[in-house]
Design a protein around this motif. Structure first.
Motif, PDB file in Angstrom:
ATOM      1  N   ILE A 178      -3.961 -52.066   1.110  1.00 45.98           N
ATOM      2  CA  ILE A 178      -4.257 -51.066   2.135  1.00 45.98           C
ATOM      3  C   ILE A 178      -3.197 -51.124   3.223  1.00 45.98           C
ATOM      4  N   LYS A 179      -2.667 -49.944   3.553  1.00 50.30           N
ATOM      5  CA  LYS A 179      -1.690 -49.829   4.637  1.00 50.30           C
ATOM      6  C   LYS A 179      -2.103 -48.668   5.538  1.00 50.30           C
ATOM      7  N   PHE A 180      -1.942 -48.831   6.848  1.00 50.75           N
ATOM      8  CA  PHE A 180      -2.260 -47.761   7.789  1.00 50.75           C
ATOM      9  C   PHE A 180      -1.309 -47.857   8.978  1.00 50.75           C
ATOM     10  N   ALA A 181      -1.109 -46.705   9.624  1.00 48.09           N
ATOM     11  CA  ALA A 181      -0.141 -46.645  10.726  1.00 48.09           C
ATOM     12  C   ALA A 181      -0.679 -47.311  11.980  1.00 48.09           C
ATOM     13  N   LEU A 201      -9.025 -46.121  11.281  1.00 45.53           N
ATOM     14  CA  LEU A 201      -7.666 -46.237  10.763  1.00 45.53           C
ATOM     15  C   LEU A 201      -7.014 -44.865  10.701  1.00 45.53           C
ATOM     16  N   ASN A 202      -5.708 -44.798  10.941  1.00 42.99           N
ATOM     17  CA  ASN A 202      -4.960 -43.538  10.880  1.00 42.99           C
ATOM     18  C   ASN A 202      -3.849 -43.639   9.842  1.00 42.99           C
ATOM     19  N   ASP A 203      -3.650 -42.512   9.126  1.00 39.07           N
ATOM     20  CA  ASP A 203      -2.582 -42.416   8.121  1.00 39.07           C
ATOM     21  C   ASP A 203      -2.700 -43.563   7.106  1.00 39.07           C
ATOM     22  N   VAL A 204      -3.726 -43.504   6.282  1.00 40.62           N
ATOM     23  CA  VAL A 204      -4.078 -44.596   5.360  1.00 40.62           C
ATOM     24  C   VAL A 204      -3.433 -44.353   3.989  1.00 40.62           C
ATOM     25  N   ILE A 205      -2.841 -45.401   3.436  1.00 36.06           N
ATOM     26  CA  ILE A 205      -2.299 -45.385   2.065  1.00 36.06           C
ATOM     27  C   ILE A 205      -2.894 -46.578   1.333  1.00 36.06           C
ATOM     28  N   ILE A 206      -3.458 -46.321   0.130  1.00 38.47           N
ATOM     29  CA  ILE A 206      -4.101 -47.384  -0.651  1.00 38.47           C
ATOM     30  C   ILE A 206      -3.545 -47.362  -2.067  1.00 38.47           C
ATOM     31  N   HIS A 207      -3.073 -48.511  -2.522  1.00 33.52           N
ATOM     32  CA  HIS A 207      -2.678 -48.689  -3.920  1.00 33.52           C
ATOM     33  C   HIS A 207      -3.778 -49.494  -4.611  1.00 33.52           C
ATOM     34  N   LYS A 243     -20.926 -55.369   7.660  1.00 37.06           N
ATOM     35  CA  LYS A 243     -21.779 -56.282   8.411  1.00 37.06           C
ATOM     36  C   LYS A 243     -21.404 -57.703   8.052  1.00 37.06           C
ATOM     37  N   GLU A 244     -21.637 -58.595   9.006  1.00 41.63           N
ATOM     38  CA  GLU A 244     -21.309 -59.997   8.756  1.00 41.63           C
ATOM     39  C   GLU A 244     -22.157 -60.584   7.646  1.00 41.63           C
ATOM     40  N   THR A 245     -23.379 -60.038   7.475  1.00 46.20           N
ATOM     41  CA  THR A 245     -24.277 -60.564   6.441  1.00 46.20           C
ATOM     42  C   THR A 245     -24.042 -59.914   5.093  1.00 46.20           C
ATOM     43  N   SER A 246     -23.197 -58.883   5.047  1.00 47.75           N
ATOM     44  CA  SER A 246     -22.980 -58.142   3.805  1.00 47.75           C
ATOM     45  C   SER A 246     -21.701 -58.586   3.124  1.00 47.75           C
ATOM     46  N   ASN A 247     -21.700 -58.543   1.798  1.00 50.65           N
ATOM     47  CA  ASN A 247     -20.523 -58.866   1.004  1.00 50.65           C
ATOM     48  C   ASN A 247     -19.763 -57.611   0.593  1.00 50.65           C
ATOM     49  N   VAL A 248     -20.150 -56.458   1.163  1.00 49.95           N
ATOM     50  CA  VAL A 248     -19.508 -55.197   0.825  1.00 49.95           C
ATOM     51  C   VAL A 248     -18.825 -54.641   2.069  1.00 49.95           C
ATOM     52  N   LEU A 249     -17.541 -54.316   1.911  1.00 48.96           N
ATOM     53  CA  LEU A 249     -16.785 -53.676   2.976  1.00 48.96           C
ATOM     54  C   LEU A 249     -16.623 -52.214   2.591  1.00 48.96           C
ATOM     55  N   LYS A 250     -17.197 -51.318   3.407  1.00 48.20           N
ATOM     56  CA  LYS A 250     -17.179 -49.890   3.102  1.00 48.20           C
ATOM     57  C   LYS A 250     -16.040 -49.237   3.878  1.00 48.20           C
ATOM     58  N   LEU A 251     -15.205 -48.477   3.128  1.00 46.14           N
ATOM     59  CA  LEU A 251     -14.101 -47.753   3.731  1.00 46.14           C
ATOM     60  C   LEU A 251     -14.298 -46.270   3.442  1.00 46.14           C
ATOM     61  N   ILE A 252     -14.549 -45.489   4.493  1.00 51.94           N
ATOM     62  CA  ILE A 252     -14.779 -44.051   4.360  1.00 51.94           C
ATOM     63  C   ILE A 252     -13.493 -43.331   4.761  1.00 51.94           C
ATOM     64  N   LEU A 253     -12.900 -42.612   3.792  1.00 56.93           N
ATOM     65  CA  LEU A 253     -11.646 -41.898   4.015  1.00 56.93           C
ATOM     66  C   LEU A 253     -11.922 -40.420   4.238  1.00 56.93           C
ATOM     67  N   THR A 267     -15.488 -42.434  -0.307  1.00 59.00           N
ATOM     68  CA  THR A 267     -15.989 -43.753   0.089  1.00 59.00           C
ATOM     69  C   THR A 267     -15.579 -44.799  -0.941  1.00 59.00           C
ATOM     70  N   ILE A 268     -15.035 -45.883  -0.428  1.00 60.49           N
ATOM     71  CA  ILE A 268     -14.661 -47.016  -1.287  1.00 60.49           C
ATOM     72  C   ILE A 268     -15.490 -48.215  -0.854  1.00 60.49           C
TER      73      ILE A 268
END
Length: 662
Positions: free
Chosen positions: A158-161, A171-177, A202-212, A243-244
């Motif tokens: 993940i890369k972002f400006a 995040l702004n200007d997101v690029i994901i490989h 969340k700190e208690t969750s093992n899932v990181l949600k990324l909404i583009l 959503t990732i």
């Protein structure tokens, strides 16, 4: 051990240990500041933090020990000189070398200990610190997302400006490989690009949600045919919201802080392991070269040429010569076409192979150079400790100042020069622009002549610099005369006969020898040569004529040399300017003309040195010949050396002229 040696050693050890602890503490604090991002917010216990610092402290020794030796030496010997303890030693017949001898043994032992430390402890620390950092990074990878660079999180890069928000979640200007799976694990065939994104977790969750938001999804399409594959086809889809869900369970759970996975980096190896690895890399490189050469040879299809018949009527061999005509004339028109077509295809394929191997060979060469540098750095460190002692100790005796103030400033300046010279040389060596062996020793070799110079000056009880030797030539170069100096402008009002009388009867007329010489220069400027002066009664030895001729030859050749040097340097600067501005034709022309100008400069510079040697041999004063070091420095810095040489030979010609007058 004598009382004096014990006193000097005890004083030095007290200063050394205190300076070492202070500097180590400073560098440790710098390390904490540098890696605070990797430690903060990870819920690490104090044992892990102390372990982190314990692994990093040995890597600070190559910085701390040389600086400690340099600073301690300046402080201790400066204090001895300031408190007249050296004067007391010299009054009893104890020289500086004798005072340094007992301490020198300690420094040699310390240098050997430092080498053993760098050979055994530092590789262990590098091995453990790298693995510990990787294990800590796995605990909370979401906190490691940095702006402007790719951040590896699971199967995503993940890369972002930029990022904003109170938690940095926007995040702004997101690029994901997205990493490939299975056979495609080394390729990134899928890419996502969006205008913005939001991290939710969340700190208690093992899932990181990324909404583009407002982006495109790109997926490479693999084709079986090579010609279609070269077109690089891909599928593109557009989305408003995407959503990732990044599964962090395999990253966060069961992370073993003490796990060791990396163990083959060049800075994790000792001398024997480096020697073995260098030998393996050398064999691997030679094998790769042989494989590449064999592949290129096979692609030439030389064996297929046997199937092309050469008409005997076309070949006319000679028993005592070789064929010097056009090779294609030996073949029929049909075969010429085959040969040209074959040659074109071979050139294209060979070019593709070479281009594909360039990056691989560049990486292999860089890796090889890094191992060479690491090998010699361990050896150079011990010698650096000894040499820096012989820089610091006499320097302290010369500046006659102890304590923290001035010695600290001088030590830091010298150490920064030593350290940055080493960094630049090593970085150049790793990229292949500098010899890796020389790069490892370069900063030490630079300090070696400085140590000899300072030790010699301190032994002879001279000052750090004799400013008169520097200021007086500068005054002569810029024609700066003292206030009470004599002006010879009055000679310009004299006639030739009056000037001749000044030369012949300067004492009776109340003039000095300098006036006599200035009168001769004025006559020469008016076109009156030495023979005409002799005809008018001036008695001057004929040997001076040869001296004057050699002097004139030197002046002529040195003028050519300075002009060519200036042209060569200017063109060399223009070469880099054209290179940065991507002007290849002007770039090639400037570097070629610069090389020609500098080559001619070397020729004329050598001629001028030859004339200098002849001049001083002729006047039987070879001891006054400029020092060989100054002449060597004159090659790269002729613009600075040229005026000093001119001033010196003019003074010696003047003295030779006065000695030749009867």
């Amino acid at each position: 051990m004598k009382i004096l040696d014990r006193y000097i050693l005890t004083t030095y050890l007290k200063t050394f240990l205190s300076v070492f602890v202070i500097l180590l503490l400073i560098f440790v604090l710098q390390t904490i500041w540098l890696y605070i991002k990797e430690l903060a917010g990870k819920d690490l216990d104090m044992v892990v933090v102390f372990k982190f610092l314990a692994y990093f402290m040995p890597k600070l020794i190559p910085l701390v020990i040389p600086l400690t030796i340099l600073l301690s030496s300046i402080m201790v010997f400066g204090s001895f000189a300031e408190n007249y303890e050296f004067a007391a030693m010299k009054s009893t017949g104890i020289s500086l070398q004798r005072a340094m001898s007992g301490l020198s043994i300690f420094i040699v032992v310390l240098g050997f200990t430092t080498f053993m430390f760098s050979n055994n402890v530092i590789p262990w620390a590098e091995y453990n610190s790298l693995n510990l950092r990787k294990n800590i990074a796995k605990l909370k990878p979401a906190m490691l997302l940095a702006e402007g660079q790719f951040n590896e999180v699971g199967d995503y890069n993940i890369k972002f400006a930029s990022k904003s928000g109170d938690k940095g979640q926007y995040l702004n200007d997101v690029i994901i490989h997205i990493k490939g799976q299975g056979a495609d694990s080394r390729t990134n065939s899928q890419m996502i690009k969006s205008v913005s994104g939001e991290l939710i977790g969340k700190e208690t969750s093992n899932v990181l949600k990324l909404i583009l938001s407002d982006g495109n999804y790109y997926n490479d399409i693999y084709r079986k045919k090579p010609e279609e594959r070269n077109k690089q086809p891909f599928a593109k889809s557009t989305f408003e919201k995407y959503t990732i869900n990044i599964d962090l369970s395999q990253i966060n759970d069961n992370v073993d802080i003490d796990a060791k996975s990396d163990s083959d980096k060049y800075n994790m190896l000792n001398l024997s392991e480096l020697n073995y690895t260098i030998d393996s890399l050398t064999k691997k490189r030679n094998s790769a070269h042989k494989t590449l050469s064999k592949s290129l040879y096979q692609r030439t299809n030389i064996t297929r040429l046997k199937n092309i018949d050469v008409p005997k009527s076309k070949v006319k061999p000679k028993s005592d010569s070789i064929y010097s005509g056009e090779i294609l004339d030996l073949f029929e028109t049909k075969n010429k076409s085959q040969l040209l077509d074959l040659a074109l295809r071979n050139i294209k394929s060979t070019k593709q192979i070479i281009e594909s191997k360039q990056l691989e060979q560049k990486f292999a060469k860089s890796n090889y150079n890094k191992h060479i540098v690491s090998f010699h750095e361990k050896l150079a460190l011990g010698f650096a400790c000894v040499i820096l002692f012989f820089v610091g100790a006499p320097l302290g005796a010369l500046i006659r100042k102890g304590g923290i103030g001035l010695p600290m400033v001088i030590a830091i300046v010298l150490f920064l020069a030593y350290h940055f010279i080493g960094i630049f040389a090593i970085n150049s060596a790793k990229s292949g622009d500098f010899n890796p062996i020389l790069a490892s020793w370069f900063s030490t070799l630079v300090m070696f002549p400085l140590g000899l110079f300072l030790t010699k000056r301190a032994t002879e009880d001279k000052g750090l610099f004799e400013m008169g030797n520097i200021i007086e030539p500068l005054k002569k170069i810029f024609n700066i005369k003292p206030k009470n100096s004599v002006s010879y402008k009055f000679l310009s009002k004299y006639s030739n006969e009056e000037l001749i009388n000044v030369v012949k009867q300067y004492e009776s007329l109340g003039h000095s020898e300098n006036t006599r010489y200035e009168a001769i220069k004025t006559l020469n400027a008016r076109g009156v040569n030495i023979d005409e002066m002799r005809n008018q009664g001036v008695s001057i030895r004929t040997a001076f004529d040869a001296s004057k001729t050699m002097f004139n030859n030197y002046i002529a050749h040195s003028k050519f040399a300075i002009v060519l040097y200036g042209i060569g340097v200017v063109l060399l600067v223009l070469f880099f300017v054209f290179k940065n501005n991507k002007m290849p034709s002007l770039q090639a022309a400037s570097i070629q003309l610069s090389a020609v100008a500098l080559f001619l400069f070397i020729i004329y510079y050598l001629k001028s040195i030859f004339n200098l040697n002849r001049f001083y041999s002729h006047i039987n004063k070879k001891v006054k010949m400029p020092h060989i070091i100054l002449l060597i420095i004159g090659v790269p810095l002729y613009m600075l050396v040229y005026p000093f040489l001119n001033v010196k030979i003019n003074e010696d010609l003047k003295q030779n002229c006065l000695d030749s007058l009867k």
